[in-house]
Each structure stands twice: as C-alpha cells, then as structure tokens.
Design a protein around this motif. Structure first.
Motif, PDB file in Angstrom:
ATOM      1  N   MET A  62       0.849  -1.164   0.000  1.00 30.84           N
ATOM      2  CA  MET A  62       0.000   0.000   0.000  1.00 30.84           C
ATOM      3  C   MET A  62       0.903   1.237   0.000  1.00 30.84           C
ATOM      4  O   MET A  62       1.691   1.442   0.902  1.00 30.84           O
ATOM      5  N   ALA A  63       0.768   2.052  -1.040  1.00 29.62           N
ATOM      6  CA  ALA A  63       1.586   3.254  -1.189  1.00 29.62           C
ATOM      7  C   ALA A  63       0.688   4.483  -1.304  1.00 29.62           C
ATOM      8  O   ALA A  63      -0.493   4.368  -1.627  1.00 29.62           O
ATOM      9  N   ILE A  64       1.261   5.637  -1.046  1.00 30.18           N
ATOM     10  CA  ILE A  64       0.569   6.901  -1.306  1.00 30.18           C
ATOM     11  C   ILE A  64       1.157   7.453  -2.588  1.00 30.18           C
ATOM     12  O   ILE A  64       2.351   7.734  -2.668  1.00 30.18           O
ATOM     13  N   LEU A  65       0.312   7.574  -3.602  1.00 29.60           N
ATOM     14  CA  LEU A  65       0.745   8.064  -4.910  1.00 29.60           C
ATOM     15  C   LEU A  65       0.166   9.452  -5.126  1.00 29.60           C
ATOM     16  O   LEU A  65      -1.025   9.679  -4.909  1.00 29.60           O
ATOM     17  N   VAL A  66       1.002  10.376  -5.570  1.00 31.23           N
ATOM     18  CA  VAL A  66       0.592  11.755  -5.809  1.00 31.23           C
ATOM     19  C   VAL A  66       0.525  11.995  -7.308  1.00 31.23           C
ATOM     20  O   VAL A  66       1.494  11.747  -8.035  1.00 31.23           O
ATOM     21  N   PHE A  67      -0.632  12.485  -7.781  1.00 31.23           N
ATOM     22  CA  PHE A  67      -0.802  12.758  -9.213  1.00 31.23           C
ATOM     23  C   PHE A  67      -0.092  14.061  -9.559  1.00 31.23           C
ATOM     24  O   PHE A  67      -0.362  15.105  -8.970  1.00 31.23           O
ATOM     25  N   ILE A  68       0.826  13.984 -10.533  1.00 30.63           N
ATOM     26  CA  ILE A  68       1.512  15.196 -10.991  1.00 30.63           C
ATOM     27  C   ILE A  68       1.130  15.555 -12.424  1.00 30.63           C
ATOM     28  O   ILE A  68       1.377  16.655 -12.878  1.00 30.63           O
ATOM     29  N   GLY A  69       0.521  14.594 -13.143  1.00 27.28           N
ATOM     30  CA  GLY A  69       0.132  14.863 -14.522  1.00 27.28           C
ATOM     31  C   GLY A  69       1.320  15.083 -15.424  1.00 27.28           C
ATOM     32  O   GLY A  69       1.306  15.949 -16.288  1.00 27.28           O
ATOM     33  N   GLY A  70       2.369  14.303 -15.227  1.00 26.19           N
ATOM     34  CA  GLY A  70       3.615  14.485 -15.960  1.00 26.19           C
ATOM     35  C   GLY A  70       3.514  14.369 -17.463  1.00 26.19           C
ATOM     36  O   GLY A  70       4.185  15.095 -18.189  1.00 26.19           O
ATOM     37  N   THR A  71       2.666  13.468 -17.960  1.00 24.10           N
ATOM     38  CA  THR A  71       2.588  13.270 -19.409  1.00 24.10           C
ATOM     39  C   THR A  71       1.196  13.460 -19.983  1.00 24.10           C
ATOM     40  O   THR A  71       1.045  13.680 -21.173  1.00 24.10           O
ATOM     41  N   SER A  72       0.163  13.329 -19.142  1.00 21.97           N
ATOM     42  CA  SER A  72      -1.212  13.455 -19.641  1.00 21.97           C
ATOM     43  C   SER A  72      -2.176  13.544 -18.468  1.00 21.97           C
ATOM     44  O   SER A  72      -1.760  13.574 -17.311  1.00 21.97           O
ATOM     45  N   THR A  73      -3.458  13.533 -18.764  1.00 24.30           N
ATOM     46  CA  THR A  73      -4.489  13.533 -17.730  1.00 24.30           C
ATOM     47  C   THR A  73      -4.920  12.119 -17.358  1.00 24.30           C
ATOM     48  O   THR A  73      -5.772  11.933 -16.497  1.00 24.30           O
ATOM     49  N   ASP A  74      -4.351  11.111 -17.978  1.00 25.13           N
ATOM     50  CA  ASP A  74      -4.750   9.714 -17.793  1.00 25.13           C
ATOM     51  C   ASP A  74      -4.227   9.158 -16.464  1.00 25.13           C
ATOM     52  O   ASP A  74      -3.021   9.037 -16.253  1.00 25.13           O
ATOM     53  N   GLY A  75      -5.143   8.804 -15.582  1.00 27.75           N
ATOM     54  CA  GLY A  75      -4.785   8.275 -14.276  1.00 27.75           C
ATOM     55  C   GLY A  75      -4.190   6.879 -14.300  1.00 27.75           C
ATOM     56  O   GLY A  75      -3.707   6.400 -13.276  1.00 27.75           O
ATOM     57  N   THR A  76      -4.197   6.204 -15.447  1.00 24.97           N
ATOM     58  CA  THR A  76      -3.600   4.867 -15.532  1.00 24.97           C
ATOM     59  C   THR A  76      -2.143   4.910 -15.981  1.00 24.97           C
ATOM     60  O   THR A  76      -1.465   3.890 -15.954  1.00 24.97           O
ATOM     61  N   VAL A  77      -1.663   6.067 -16.404  1.00 27.13           N
ATOM     62  CA  VAL A  77      -0.281   6.211 -16.871  1.00 27.13           C
ATOM     63  C   VAL A  77       0.634   6.415 -15.663  1.00 27.13           C
ATOM     64  O   VAL A  77       0.508   7.404 -14.933  1.00 27.13           O
ATOM     65  N   LEU A  78       1.543   5.493 -15.450  1.00 25.66           N
ATOM     66  CA  LEU A  78       2.410   5.525 -14.265  1.00 25.66           C
ATOM     67  C   LEU A  78       3.275   6.778 -14.195  1.00 25.66           C
ATOM     68  O   LEU A  78       3.564   7.284 -13.115  1.00 25.66           O
ATOM     69  N   ALA A  79       3.683   7.313 -15.344  1.00 24.50           N
ATOM     70  CA  ALA A  79       4.529   8.515 -15.373  1.00 24.50           C
ATOM     71  C   ALA A  79       3.793   9.760 -14.876  1.00 24.50           C
ATOM     72  O   ALA A  79       4.416  10.788 -14.630  1.00 24.50           O
ATOM     73  N   ASN A  80       2.487   9.663 -14.705  1.00 24.68           N
ATOM     74  CA  ASN A  80       1.703  10.781 -14.186  1.00 24.68           C
ATOM     75  C   ASN A  80       1.670  10.821 -12.664  1.00 24.68           C
ATOM     76  O   ASN A  80       1.077  11.727 -12.084  1.00 24.68           O
ATOM     77  N   TRP A  81       2.300   9.846 -12.021  1.00 21.12           N
ATOM     78  CA  TRP A  81       2.277   9.718 -10.566  1.00 21.12           C
ATOM     79  C   TRP A  81       3.691   9.686 -10.006  1.00 21.12           C
ATOM     80  O   TRP A  81       4.622   9.287 -10.692  1.00 21.12           O
ATOM     81  N   VAL A  82       3.839  10.083  -8.748  1.00 22.98           N
ATOM     82  CA  VAL A  82       5.076   9.862  -7.990  1.00 22.98           C
ATOM     83  C   VAL A  82       4.689   9.257  -6.648  1.00 22.98           C
ATOM     84  O   VAL A  82       3.578   9.465  -6.154  1.00 22.98           O
ATOM     85  N   ILE A  83       5.611   8.514  -6.080  1.00 26.42           N
ATOM     86  CA  ILE A  83       5.418   7.999  -4.731  1.00 26.42           C
ATOM     87  C   ILE A  83       5.628   9.173  -3.781  1.00 26.42           C
ATOM     88  O   ILE A  83       6.608   9.907  -3.905  1.00 26.42           O
ATOM     89  N   GLU A  84       4.694   9.381  -2.860  1.00 23.73           N
ATOM     90  CA  GLU A  84       4.773  10.536  -1.961  1.00 23.73           C
ATOM     91  C   GLU A  84       6.122  10.587  -1.258  1.00 23.73           C
ATOM     92  O   GLU A  84       6.631   9.581  -0.781  1.00 23.73           O
ATOM     93  N   GLY A  85       6.719  11.784  -1.247  1.00 20.58           N
ATOM     94  CA  GLY A  85       8.003  11.981  -0.600  1.00 20.58           C
ATOM     95  C   GLY A  85       9.191  11.684  -1.489  1.00 20.58           C
ATOM     96  O   GLY A  85      10.333  11.736  -1.050  1.00 20.58           O
TER      97      GLY A  85
END
Length: 87
Positions: free
Chosen positions: A1-24
């Motif tokens: 279980m992780a906390i993922l923060v949406f940054i929208g790095g490449t698109s608005t798609d919530g399934t794209v891993l590059a749009n998220w970072v692990i908190e901290g």
C-alpha cells in the motif's frame, strides 16, 4: 500500500504511471494497486481522469486546482476525502 501523488507528468490519464510519484520522492510507481491511496494536490500540472474501479483511498487536497474525473461505472474505495489539506 503506497501513497501516490498525481503530478500529470505526461497526460491527464490516471492509468499512466509517469503521471504519478510515490509521496516523498520523485520516483514514479511501478504499478497502481487497488490498495493504494491516490492523492491530488498542488503538485498536479493538469486535471486527472481516473478509470480505475477499485482504489484504496482518494485524497483531494484544497491545493488541487484541477478537475478529477471518475469514469468507472462503480467506484469501490475505503474512503474519499474532499478538501483535505495535508500539506
């Protein structure tokens, strides 16, 4: 279980891993688990469209200035926090 923060790095798609970072960290997750907490805050550069139907928890901070859209017919989650400010 992780906390993922949406940054929208490449698109608005919530399934794209590059749009998220692990908190901290600045590291993208290797997957999005159904037990993860998905966090939206001022780090986001754009809106997010989530098609996931099962999410551990959703946190939308008061600093989030973009839309979060849920497209699944049914959303299964432990909790949704709106207007939460954890920063």
């Amino acid at each position: 279980m992780a906390i993922l923060v949406f940054i929208g790095g490449t698109s608005t798609d919530g399934t794209v891993l590059a749009n998220w970072v692990i908190e901290g960290s600045a590291t993208a997750p290797t997957s999005i688990a159904t037990t993860d907490t998905l966090k939206f805050n001022g780090d986001s550069t754009q809106a997010c469209t989530l098609s996931q139907g099962t999410i551990g928890c959703v946190v939308i901070d008061t600093t989030m200035n973009h839309r979060v859209t849920f497209t699944a017919t049914t959303l299964n989650t432990d909790a949704i926090f709106f207007g939460h400010n954890s920063e």
